[in-house]
Scaffold this motif. Structure first.
Motif, PDB file in Angstrom:
ATOM      1  N   VAL A 244      -7.505  -6.501  -1.116  1.00  0.00           N
ATOM      2  CA  VAL A 244      -6.464  -5.479  -0.956  1.00  0.00           C
ATOM      3  C   VAL A 244      -6.969  -4.312  -0.119  1.00  0.00           C
ATOM      4  CG1 VAL A 244      -5.036  -3.783  -2.171  1.00  0.00           C
ATOM      5  CG2 VAL A 244      -5.283  -6.096  -3.093  1.00  0.00           C
TER       6      VAL A 244
ATOM      7  N   ALA B 102       1.705  -7.228  -0.429  1.00  0.00           N
ATOM      8  CA  ALA B 102       1.635  -8.407  -1.291  1.00  0.00           C
ATOM      9  C   ALA B 102       2.988  -9.109  -1.382  1.00  0.00           C
ATOM     10  CB  ALA B 102       1.172  -8.004  -2.683  1.00  0.00           C
TER      11      ALA B 102
ATOM     12  N   VAL C  66       5.793  -5.140  -4.634  1.00  0.00           N
ATOM     13  CA  VAL C  66       5.411  -6.503  -4.250  1.00  0.00           C
ATOM     14  C   VAL C  66       6.664  -7.285  -3.869  1.00  0.00           C
ATOM     15  CG1 VAL C  66       4.421  -8.680  -5.078  1.00  0.00           C
ATOM     16  CG2 VAL C  66       3.366  -6.495  -5.712  1.00  0.00           C
TER      17      VAL C  66
ATOM     18  N   LEU D 233      -1.655  -8.121  -6.506  1.00  0.00           N
ATOM     19  CA  LEU D 233      -1.586  -7.291  -5.297  1.00  0.00           C
ATOM     20  C   LEU D 233      -2.309  -7.940  -4.125  1.00  0.00           C
ATOM     21  CD1 LEU D 233      -2.142  -3.699  -6.758  1.00  0.00           C
ATOM     22  CD2 LEU D 233       0.012  -4.897  -6.310  1.00  0.00           C
ATOM     23  N   ALA D 234      -3.246  -8.819  -4.409  1.00  0.00           N
ATOM     24  CA  ALA D 234      -3.960  -9.518  -3.333  1.00  0.00           C
ATOM     25  C   ALA D 234      -3.190 -10.723  -2.813  1.00  0.00           C
ATOM     26  CB  ALA D 234      -5.339  -9.961  -3.827  1.00  0.00           C
TER      27      ALA D 234
ATOM     28  N   THR E  45      -0.443 -13.188  -1.218  1.00  0.00           N
ATOM     29  CA  THR E  45       0.512 -13.164  -0.095  1.00  0.00           C
ATOM     30  C   THR E  45       1.185 -14.524  -0.007  1.00  0.00           C
ATOM     31  OG1 THR E  45      -1.301 -13.734   1.433  1.00  0.00           O
ATOM     32  CG2 THR E  45      -0.733 -11.407   1.233  1.00  0.00           C
TER      33      THR E  45
ATOM     34  N   ASP F 167      -1.103 -15.615   4.008  1.00  0.00           N
ATOM     35  CA  ASP F 167      -1.506 -16.289   2.776  1.00  0.00           C
ATOM     36  C   ASP F 167      -2.848 -16.973   2.988  1.00  0.00           C
ATOM     37  OD1 ASP F 167      -1.470 -17.276   0.270  1.00  0.00           O
ATOM     38  OD2 ASP F 167       0.152 -18.705   0.580  1.00  0.00           O
TER      39      ASP F 167
END
Length: 250
Positions: free
Chosen positions: A25, A128, A159, A238-239, A241, A247
């Motif tokens: 992040v 995210a 998000v 939060l990390a 994708t 991703d």
């Protein structure tokens, strides 16, 4: 800004993916994160069980290890609380003026992950995407100790494609409390049962929090009910994708 990750001994041993998520992040936001290999425990286990003298060398080591950094980020509300609230207490108890100065210099630079994002970096949308039904448990240290308030929820609300649902009786303790769960197993188990009931009532796929210790406790209770609900540290969401060009495995 020179940023250091304080992973904590619990996360380093049991949930290293959380540390990688924090770095993912922060790097996505354009920051470089360093990992001082000299870091060890913050001394919380010793302090909470009455072994204060044994915690003092850890306080000294922590303050020396992170002295050179502008910010120290940790994905643990309980450890952040230990450092900010109890490191000064231990240094004062010892009466060591040099250690007190050392602690006073480092302590204000220590930030729990979500407050670092919102208060220091001033961001809530970290890029995210997590297309799942999620509920958030505010752990006691995050809610009552650090008083994080709605910071974690603001980050989750930003998000993309998340289905964020309220947790019934969210502010009730899960019953972990470190050695409390061992010394008071029946009481802890009853509290855990109530918390698990609340999680299941949401229909969530994922339960998240800012402390992996509480997630481990609740996750254990859910697994013993054969529940498919996953537990994830907020940093891992939060990390994520999922489904975007960014991703990637972290």
């Amino acid at each position: 800004m020179r940023i250091a990750l304080f992973i904590t001994c619990f996360n380093d041993t049991m949930f290293p993916g959380t540390g990688r998520a924090v770095v993912t992040v922060l790097e996505r936001l354009g920051h470089t994160v360093e990992f001082p290999r000299e870091q060890t425990c913050c001394g919380q286990m010793h302090f909470n069980t009455g072994y204060r003298p044994d915690a003092v060398p850890l306080v000294d080591r922590f303050s020396r290890t992170f002295a050179a950094y502008d910010a120290v980020v940790t994905p643990s509300a309980s450890c952040a609380g230990m450092i900010r609230e109890n490191h000064p207490v231990l240094a004062a108890d010892l009466g060591d003026a040099a250690l007190q100065r050392q602690v006073a210099e480092v302590m204000p630079k220590v930030h729990e992950f979500t407050e670092f994002l919102t208060d220091v970096l001033g961001v809530t949308d970290v890029g995210a995407r997590f297309p799942h039904r999620v509920t958030y448990h505010p752990t006691c240290h995050s809610l009552r100790g650090l008083r994080l308030g709605n910071r974690p929820l603001r980050l989750l609300e930003a998000v993309k494609d998340i289905d964020l649902v309220d947790l019934p009786a969210a502010d009730s303790c899960c019953g972990f409390g470190g050695t409390f769960a061992v010394k008071n197993a029946e009481t802890s188990g009853a509290m855990l049962a109530d918390k698990a009931d609340g999680v299941l009532a949401t229909g969530a796929e994922v339960l998240c929090a800012a402390d992996n210790s509480c997630l481990m406790h609740i996750g254990g209770g859910l697994s013993r009910r054969d529940s498919p609900v996953r537990t994830m540290h907020l940093a891992e969401i939060l990390a994520a994708t999922e489904g975007t060009r960014d991703d990637r495995a972290w």
